[in-house]
Scaffold this motif. Structure first.
Motif, PDB file in Angstrom:
ATOM      1  N   PHE A 288      59.925 -59.093 -44.168  1.00 15.09           N
ATOM      2  CA  PHE A 288      58.974 -60.017 -43.570  1.00 15.09           C
ATOM      3  C   PHE A 288      59.588 -61.396 -43.310  1.00 15.09           C
ATOM      4  O   PHE A 288      58.866 -62.339 -42.994  1.00 15.09           O
ATOM      5  CB  PHE A 288      57.739 -60.156 -44.467  1.00 15.09           C
ATOM      6  N   GLY A 289      60.914 -61.488 -43.430  1.00 18.48           N
ATOM      7  CA  GLY A 289      61.594 -62.736 -43.122  1.00 18.48           C
ATOM      8  C   GLY A 289      61.375 -63.835 -44.142  1.00 18.48           C
ATOM      9  O   GLY A 289      61.447 -65.021 -43.796  1.00 18.48           O
ATOM     10  N   ILE A 290      61.128 -63.477 -45.395  1.00 23.77           N
ATOM     11  CA  ILE A 290      60.888 -64.451 -46.458  1.00 23.77           C
ATOM     12  C   ILE A 290      62.081 -64.448 -47.405  1.00 23.77           C
ATOM     13  O   ILE A 290      62.389 -63.430 -48.033  1.00 23.77           O
ATOM     14  CB  ILE A 290      59.590 -64.130 -47.221  1.00 23.77           C
ATOM     15  N   GLU A 291      62.762 -65.591 -47.497  1.00 22.26           N
ATOM     16  CA  GLU A 291      63.924 -65.690 -48.359  1.00 22.26           C
ATOM     17  C   GLU A 291      63.512 -65.770 -49.833  1.00 22.26           C
ATOM     18  O   GLU A 291      62.413 -66.214 -50.159  1.00 22.26           O
ATOM     19  CB  GLU A 291      64.752 -66.929 -47.991  1.00 22.26           C
ATOM     20  N   CYS A 292      64.437 -65.351 -50.687  1.00 14.35           N
ATOM     21  CA  CYS A 292      64.171 -65.356 -52.127  1.00 14.35           C
ATOM     22  C   CYS A 292      65.204 -66.186 -52.872  1.00 14.35           C
ATOM     23  O   CYS A 292      66.348 -66.340 -52.426  1.00 14.35           O
ATOM     24  CB  CYS A 292      64.191 -63.927 -52.679  1.00 14.35           C
ATOM     25  N   MET A 293      64.777 -66.702 -53.993  1.00 14.15           N
ATOM     26  CA  MET A 293      65.660 -67.343 -54.962  1.00 14.15           C
ATOM     27  C   MET A 293      65.639 -66.494 -56.224  1.00 14.15           C
ATOM     28  O   MET A 293      64.631 -65.854 -56.528  1.00 14.15           O
ATOM     29  CB  MET A 293      65.191 -68.761 -55.277  1.00 14.15           C
ATOM     30  N   VAL A 294      66.742 -66.482 -56.949  1.00 16.89           N
ATOM     31  CA  VAL A 294      66.770 -65.850 -58.265  1.00 16.89           C
ATOM     32  C   VAL A 294      66.887 -66.953 -59.306  1.00 16.89           C
ATOM     33  O   VAL A 294      67.784 -67.795 -59.251  1.00 16.89           O
ATOM     34  CB  VAL A 294      67.932 -64.846 -58.399  1.00 16.89           C
ATOM     35  N   GLY A 295      65.939 -66.955 -60.240  1.00 16.22           N
ATOM     36  CA  GLY A 295      65.929 -67.933 -61.315  1.00 16.22           C
ATOM     37  C   GLY A 295      65.998 -67.249 -62.663  1.00 16.22           C
ATOM     38  O   GLY A 295      66.145 -66.028 -62.759  1.00 16.22           O
ATOM     39  N   SER A 296      65.869 -68.044 -63.704  1.00 18.35           N
ATOM     40  CA  SER A 296      65.904 -67.482 -65.052  1.00 18.35           C
ATOM     41  C   SER A 296      65.019 -68.308 -65.956  1.00 18.35           C
ATOM     42  O   SER A 296      64.540 -69.385 -65.587  1.00 18.35           O
ATOM     43  CB  SER A 296      67.338 -67.477 -65.607  1.00 18.35           C
ATOM     44  N   MET A 297      64.775 -67.811 -67.148  1.00 14.46           N
ATOM     45  CA  MET A 297      64.167 -68.587 -68.210  1.00 14.46           C
ATOM     46  C   MET A 297      65.316 -69.318 -68.929  1.00 14.46           C
ATOM     47  O   MET A 297      66.395 -69.453 -68.378  1.00 14.46           O
ATOM     48  CB  MET A 297      63.384 -67.685 -69.159  1.00 14.46           C
ATOM     49  N   ILE A 298      65.091 -69.767 -70.153  1.00 12.60           N
ATOM     50  CA  ILE A 298      66.188 -70.357 -70.932  1.00 12.60           C
ATOM     51  C   ILE A 298      66.910 -69.204 -71.620  1.00 12.60           C
ATOM     52  O   ILE A 298      66.500 -68.723 -72.673  1.00 12.60           O
ATOM     53  CB  ILE A 298      65.667 -71.387 -71.937  1.00 12.60           C
ATOM     54  N   GLU A 299      67.981 -68.748 -71.005  1.00 17.07           N
ATOM     55  CA  GLU A 299      68.700 -67.542 -71.413  1.00 17.07           C
ATOM     56  C   GLU A 299      70.173 -67.852 -71.622  1.00 17.07           C
ATOM     57  O   GLU A 299      70.700 -68.831 -71.091  1.00 17.07           O
ATOM     58  CB  GLU A 299      68.562 -66.463 -70.328  1.00 17.07           C
ATOM     59  N   SER A 300      70.845 -66.984 -72.353  1.00 17.72           N
ATOM     60  CA  SER A 300      72.288 -67.099 -72.510  1.00 17.72           C
ATOM     61  C   SER A 300      72.973 -66.412 -71.323  1.00 17.72           C
ATOM     62  O   SER A 300      72.323 -65.913 -70.405  1.00 17.72           O
ATOM     63  CB  SER A 300      72.736 -66.452 -73.828  1.00 17.72           C
ATOM     64  N   ARG A 301      74.306 -66.357 -71.381  1.00 20.47           N
ATOM     65  CA  ARG A 301      75.040 -65.751 -70.268  1.00 20.47           C
ATOM     66  C   ARG A 301      74.877 -64.235 -70.199  1.00 20.47           C
ATOM     67  O   ARG A 301      75.327 -63.629 -69.228  1.00 20.47           O
ATOM     68  CB  ARG A 301      76.518 -66.127 -70.347  1.00 20.47           C
ATOM     69  N   VAL A 302      74.242 -63.607 -71.186  1.00 13.64           N
ATOM     70  CA  VAL A 302      73.987 -62.166 -71.073  1.00 13.64           C
ATOM     71  C   VAL A 302      72.999 -61.906 -69.939  1.00 13.64           C
ATOM     72  O   VAL A 302      73.319 -61.245 -68.940  1.00 13.64           O
ATOM     73  CB  VAL A 302      73.461 -61.577 -72.395  1.00 13.64           C
ATOM     74  N   ALA A 303      71.782 -62.431 -70.066  1.00  5.05           N
ATOM     75  CA  ALA A 303      70.764 -62.202 -69.043  1.00  5.05           C
ATOM     76  C   ALA A 303      71.116 -62.896 -67.735  1.00  5.05           C
ATOM     77  O   ALA A 303      70.846 -62.363 -66.644  1.00  5.05           O
ATOM     78  CB  ALA A 303      69.404 -62.681 -69.533  1.00  5.05           C
ATOM     79  N   VAL A 304      71.718 -64.080 -67.819  1.00  5.51           N
ATOM     80  CA  VAL A 304      72.076 -64.797 -66.588  1.00  5.51           C
ATOM     81  C   VAL A 304      73.179 -64.060 -65.828  1.00  5.51           C
ATOM     82  O   VAL A 304      73.193 -64.060 -64.593  1.00  5.51           O
ATOM     83  CB  VAL A 304      72.484 -66.244 -66.915  1.00  5.51           C
ATOM     84  N   THR A 305      74.080 -63.408 -66.530  1.00 10.10           N
ATOM     85  CA  THR A 305      75.090 -62.589 -65.844  1.00 10.10           C
ATOM     86  C   THR A 305      74.427 -61.464 -65.065  1.00 10.10           C
ATOM     87  O   THR A 305      74.792 -61.190 -63.914  1.00 10.10           O
ATOM     88  CB  THR A 305      76.109 -62.024 -66.849  1.00 10.10           C
ATOM     89  N   ALA A 306      73.438 -60.808 -65.666  1.00  2.02           N
ATOM     90  CA  ALA A 306      72.719 -59.742 -64.954  1.00  2.02           C
ATOM     91  C   ALA A 306      72.010 -60.294 -63.727  1.00  2.02           C
ATOM     92  O   ALA A 306      72.051 -59.697 -62.644  1.00  2.02           O
ATOM     93  CB  ALA A 306      71.721 -59.067 -65.895  1.00  2.02           C
ATOM     94  N   ALA A 307      71.346 -61.449 -63.883  1.00  7.01           N
ATOM     95  CA  ALA A 307      70.654 -62.064 -62.753  1.00  7.01           C
ATOM     96  C   ALA A 307      71.638 -62.460 -61.652  1.00  7.01           C
ATOM     97  O   ALA A 307      71.349 -62.312 -60.457  1.00  7.01           O
ATOM     98  CB  ALA A 307      69.871 -63.288 -63.227  1.00  7.01           C
ATOM     99  N   ALA A 308      72.806 -62.963 -62.043  1.00  7.24           N
ATOM    100  CA  ALA A 308      73.813 -63.361 -61.060  1.00  7.24           C
ATOM    101  C   ALA A 308      74.344 -62.153 -60.288  1.00  7.24           C
ATOM    102  O   ALA A 308      74.561 -62.229 -59.068  1.00  7.24           O
ATOM    103  CB  ALA A 308      74.957 -64.093 -61.756  1.00  7.24           C
ATOM    104  N   HIS A 309      74.571 -61.048 -60.974  1.00  6.20           N
ATOM    105  CA  HIS A 309      75.006 -59.817 -60.281  1.00  6.20           C
ATOM    106  C   HIS A 309      73.964 -59.404 -59.242  1.00  6.20           C
ATOM    107  O   HIS A 309      74.308 -59.063 -58.101  1.00  6.20           O
ATOM    108  CB  HIS A 309      75.204 -58.689 -61.293  1.00  6.20           C
ATOM    109  N   PHE A 310      72.699 -59.424 -59.629  1.00  9.04           N
ATOM    110  CA  PHE A 310      71.630 -59.070 -58.688  1.00  9.04           C
ATOM    111  C   PHE A 310      71.600 -60.029 -57.511  1.00  9.04           C
ATOM    112  O   PHE A 310      71.561 -59.629 -56.348  1.00  9.04           O
ATOM    113  CB  PHE A 310      70.282 -59.061 -59.408  1.00  9.04           C
ATOM    114  N   ALA A 311      71.662 -61.328 -57.791  1.00  3.62           N
ATOM    115  CA  ALA A 311      71.600 -62.331 -56.726  1.00  3.62           C
ATOM    116  C   ALA A 311      72.770 -62.204 -55.768  1.00  3.62           C
ATOM    117  O   ALA A 311      72.605 -62.330 -54.547  1.00  3.62           O
ATOM    118  CB  ALA A 311      71.560 -63.733 -57.334  1.00  3.62           C
ATOM    119  N   ALA A 312      73.963 -61.961 -56.311  1.00  7.04           N
ATOM    120  CA  ALA A 312      75.157 -61.871 -55.467  1.00  7.04           C
ATOM    121  C   ALA A 312      75.158 -60.619 -54.595  1.00  7.04           C
ATOM    122  O   ALA A 312      75.818 -60.590 -53.552  1.00  7.04           O
ATOM    123  CB  ALA A 312      76.407 -61.892 -56.348  1.00  7.04           C
ATOM    124  N   SER A 313      74.404 -59.635 -54.984  1.00  7.41           N
ATOM    125  CA  SER A 313      74.456 -58.350 -54.269  1.00  7.41           C
ATOM    126  C   SER A 313      73.645 -58.335 -52.981  1.00  7.41           C
ATOM    127  O   SER A 313      73.856 -57.469 -52.132  1.00  7.41           O
ATOM    128  CB  SER A 313      73.959 -57.227 -55.185  1.00  7.41           C
TER     129      SER A 313
END
Length: 366
Positions: A288-313
């Motif tokens: 639908f032409g709507i861009e997304c952002m990927v954010g996080s809660m207050i997390e360590s690099r474990v969960a943020v690494t997973a979020a970054a992999h998803f965002a980069a893909s």
């Protein structure tokens, strides 16, 4: 590649500076780490922080959901049939999105390890580098201005300004002070964390537009359930509006998209229940032409690494807010995503690329 065991362990890492929003103040990054071990000895990592005011999940509820519901469901199952596993996880209980997310990312870690690919390549491989913003906690205008200058001097060119805690006039003063201190070249995102009312938000965003504060976007100005209010703001102002707490599930995302109640969506793994559902939200938004952002809660690099992999893909994920590990006194992770100032470099090892996690203030979950 059968799942042999699932272990959880708590960690609590102090923040360099308290993280303050309209919803809460955080002094320690607490979370439940999840380690899934396969029969052949491979390990997949996941993480879930307690964010009671947003997801409703506490440390105790996360541990209970994993131990009592998800572990019996998954032991002995083949992670390569991950479509079956994800269907089972998301139909196993209502809510508990953080526990689901932690297990989800550990499964994706194992599956992509088996494939021999970094997770971001397994999911699509659109890019291998991201640029994150840095969050300025809500404080006095002077303190926020000082913080903003310090982050810009550290190399950050995008700032997320937290507001919504006091009067909206005070919020405008906070934003004005930051803009005066950092100049016009720095991007400013404003996050009210549900702290405004619709009519005052319209009036104030228009005022900020007239003042030339050059706001890139305003995130979640009203209560999560107030979709009518969110739409009224989106329709009334020129500044793009982003939905965050209003969007947990693909069904909620569909409602926002169908009604054009926001211009953008903020996807967080702890809200969606992990990467599996996050992909559905992003794909729907992209159609639908709507861009997304990927954010996080207050997390360590474990969960943020997973979020970054998803965002980069994914191409449609055009912004990331993944600065949480930079706020922590201690880094407990070996491997995973690396920071070069505001830039995040994805690991090239298979899976998440996390080699070891040494939980700080370790407390074994019962």
């Amino acid at each position: 590649m059968e799942i042999r065991r699932i272990d959880t362990v708590r960690q609590s890492v102090p923040l360099i500076k308290p993280f303050k929003t309209a919803l809460r103040t955080v002094y320690h990054a607490e979370s439940v780490l999840v380690r899934i071990t396969s029969k052949d000895g491979k390990v997949g990592w996941g993480e879930a922080p307690p964010t009671v005011v947003i997801t409703g999940d506490s440390l105790e509820s996360i541990e209970a959901a994993i131990a009592n519901t998800l572990t019996p469901l998954l032991i002995g199952k083949n992670v390569l049939a991950y479509e079956q596993l994800m269907q089972s996880i998301h139909h196993s209980m209502v809510g508990c999105s953080s526990a689901k997310a932690a297990v989800d990312m550990a499964i994706y870690d194992l599956v992509s390890q088996f494939s021999g690919l970094p997770l971001y390549k397994f999911l699509g491989g659109y890019r291998d580098r991201l640029e994150t913003d840095f969050t300025v906690s809500v404080n006095s205008p002077h303190e926020m201005g000082e913080d903003a200058v310090r982050y810009v001097q550290s190399g950050f060119s995008v700032l997320k300004i937290k507001v919504g805690k006091d009067s909206i006039d005070e919020d405008i003063e906070r934003i004005r002070e930051v803009r005066l201190r950092v100049g016009n070249e720095i991007k400013i995102r404003v996050d009210a964390n549900q702290g405004w009312q619709a009519k005052e938000a319209i009036r104030s965003i228009r005022r900020m537009e007239d003042m030339g504060l050059n706001i890139e976007l305003v995130e979640q100005p009203v209560k999560a359930h107030d979709i009518d209010g969110l739409k009224s703001i989106t329709d009334a102002v020129e500044t793009p509006i982003m939905a965050d707490e209003s969007v947990f599930s693909p069904l909620q995302a569909f409602e926002i998209i169908r009604r054009r109640a926001a211009d953008m969506l903020n996807i967080k793994l702890m809200k969606s229940g992990g990467i599996y559902k996050a992909q559905l939200i992003n794909q729907m938004a992209e159609e639908f032409g709507i861009e997304c952002m990927v954010g996080s809660m207050i997390e360590s690099r474990v969960a943020v690494t997973a979020a970054a992999h998803f965002a980069a893909s994914k191409k449609n994920i055009t912004r990331v807010d993944l600065d949480a590990p930079l706020m922590l006194v201690h880094d407990t992770v070996t491997g995973g995503v690396k920071y070069d100032g505001p830039f995040m470099v994805l690991p090239q090892e298979a899976g998440l690329g996390i080699r070891e996690v040494k939980p700080f203030q370790m407390e074994v979950a019962q």
